[in-house]
Design an enzyme around this catalytic site. Structure first.
Site, mmCIF file in Angstrom:
data_model
loop_
_atom_site.group_PDB
_atom_site.id
_atom_site.type_symbol
_atom_site.label_atom_id
_atom_site.label_comp_id
_atom_site.label_asym_id
_atom_site.label_seq_id
_atom_site.Cartn_x
_atom_site.Cartn_y
_atom_site.Cartn_z
ATOM 1 N N ASN A 11 0.717 -1.098 0.123
ATOM 2 C CA ASN A 11 -0.175 -0.054 -0.060
ATOM 3 C C ASN A 11 1.062 1.404 0.104
ATOM 4 O OD1 ASN A 11 -1.811 2.073 0.704
ATOM 5 N ND2 ASN A 11 -2.336 1.340 2.391
ATOM 6 N N LYS A 13 0.032 4.345 -0.296
ATOM 7 C CA LYS A 13 -0.732 5.499 0.143
ATOM 8 C C LYS A 13 -0.278 6.527 -0.645
ATOM 9 C CE LYS A 13 -0.176 3.250 4.532
ATOM 10 N NZ LYS A 13 -0.219 3.401 6.095
ATOM 11 N N HIS A 104 -9.819 1.155 4.397
ATOM 12 C CA HIS A 104 -8.535 1.232 4.988
ATOM 13 C C HIS A 104 -8.814 2.139 5.989
ATOM 14 C CE1 HIS A 104 -4.445 2.579 6.236
ATOM 15 N NE2 HIS A 104 -3.876 1.560 5.381
ATOM 16 N N GLU A 106 -7.016 4.979 7.398
ATOM 17 C CA GLU A 106 -6.718 6.031 7.096
ATOM 18 C C GLU A 106 -8.204 6.657 6.548
ATOM 19 O OE1 GLU A 106 -2.853 5.570 5.292
ATOM 20 O OE2 GLU A 106 -2.193 4.944 7.232
ATOM 21 N N GLU A 172 -5.718 -4.735 10.665
ATOM 22 C CA GLU A 172 -4.657 -3.780 10.735
ATOM 23 C C GLU A 172 -5.122 -3.067 11.825
ATOM 24 O OE1 GLU A 172 -2.584 -2.649 6.889
ATOM 25 O OE2 GLU A 172 -4.603 -1.468 6.875
ATOM 26 N N GLY A 178 2.132 2.247 10.759
ATOM 27 C CA GLY A 178 2.951 3.556 10.536
ATOM 28 C C GLY A 178 3.487 4.119 11.724
HETATM 29 P P1 PGA Z 1 2.407 0.284 7.487
HETATM 30 O O1 PGA Z 1 1.050 0.458 7.043
HETATM 31 O O2 PGA Z 1 3.085 -0.975 7.117
HETATM 32 O O3 PGA Z 1 3.384 1.514 7.352
HETATM 33 O O4 PGA Z 1 2.228 0.423 9.013
HETATM 34 C C1 PGA Z 1 -0.076 -0.441 6.896
HETATM 35 C C2 PGA Z 1 -0.927 -0.013 6.219
HETATM 36 O O5 PGA Z 1 -1.613 1.010 6.258
HETATM 37 O O6 PGA Z 1 -1.718 -0.655 5.301
#
Ligand code: PGA
Length: 257
Positions: A11, A13, A104, A106, A172, A178
């Site tokens: 991903n 982003k 997701h 976010e 997740e 993150g």
């Molecule tokens: P990350 O993100 O590996 O940077 O923690 C995972 C995601 O948001 O799918």
């Protein structure tokens, strides 16, 4: 390891320009292992990259002959219409996608996406032949309050009530995304086993056994193998570590034997 083929999603982003994406794809293609590098009979991991929408055409072109599929990060439930700034399932397919993320955390946070909307998106994805990778997971305060399973159950029930004929899941935990703080293998397996059990009680054991549940949240080359050892952990959705071709390749390799 179970019989489900491991799935590894990258991903990206809101990262990379077209030029950076092309360069990354070259490194990825050069580093992907072929059948000769794998254990006999192993198909290796299924790999999907989720770039932001403007990058889909250059990434599709750069990965044309590579065993890497493409997915959108989001789609609108409608097939077309007056929805400024959104993207339709048909447009994702047209740009070369076979997959899309749905829900997701976010997007749930930044765009107030509800469980019901996420379920509508999964249905729209299926209408266009896309496989939805539906993301679920609890916030830190929900985990601290002992609400993790209740949150997962609520998120999953909305999806199952909409009854898409096909989907995959990403667990997740929002506090691990993150942050560099990964769920322990025990925490991850516990949540995945809960989701598998909830799928079983709605869909039956055979159908539940076909759904892949991948883990996401600060996955790195050095924690991938121990997480994957969990019986219900079928791969990863990788954010930060997918932006670097070498670390993404190392995570794929950890899933590929
Ligand atoms: P990350 O993100 O590996 O940077 O923690 C995972 C995601 O948001 O799918």
């Amino acid at each position: 390891m179970n019989e489900r083929r491991p799935l590894v999603g990258g991903n990206w982003k809101m990262h990379k320009t077209a030029e950076e994406a092309r360069h990354h794809c070259q490194e990825l293609v050069a580093g992907l292992r072929g059948p000769a590098d794998r254990a006999p009979g192993s198909a290796g991991a299924e790999v999907v990259i989720f770039p932001s929408h403007p990058l889909l055409p250059p990434v599709a072109e750069a990965l044309r002959d590579a065993p890497v599929a493409l997915g959108g990060q989001n789609l609108h439930p409608a097939d077309a219409g007056a929805h400024t700034g959104d993207v339709s399932g048909a447009q994702l397919v047209d740009a070369g996608c076979a997959w899309t993320l749905c829900g997701h955390s976010e997007r749930r946070r930044d765009h107030a996406e509800t469980d019901a909307l996420v379920a509508e998106k999964a249905i729209a994805a299926r209408r266009h032949g896309l496989t939805p990778l539906v993301c679920v997971g609890e916030l830190l305060e929900q985990r601290r309050a002992g609400e993790t399973f209740a949150v997962l159950e609520r998120q999953l029930t909305a999806l199952l009530d909409a009854a898409p004929d096909r989907f995959e899941l990403a667990y997740e935990p929002v506090w691990a995304i993150g942050t560099g703080e990964t769920a322990t293998p025990e925490q991850a397996q516990e949540a995945h086993a809960f989701l598998r059990g909830a799928l079983e009680s709605r869909l039956g054991a055979a159908a539940a056994g076909r759904v892949r549940i991948v883990y996401g949240g600060s996955v790195k080359p050095d924690n991938a193998a121990e997480l994957l050892a969990g019986a219900d952990i079928d791969g990863f959705l990788v954010g930060g570590a997918s932006l670097d071709a070498a670390s993404f390749l190392a995570i794929i390799a950890a899933c590929g034997l």
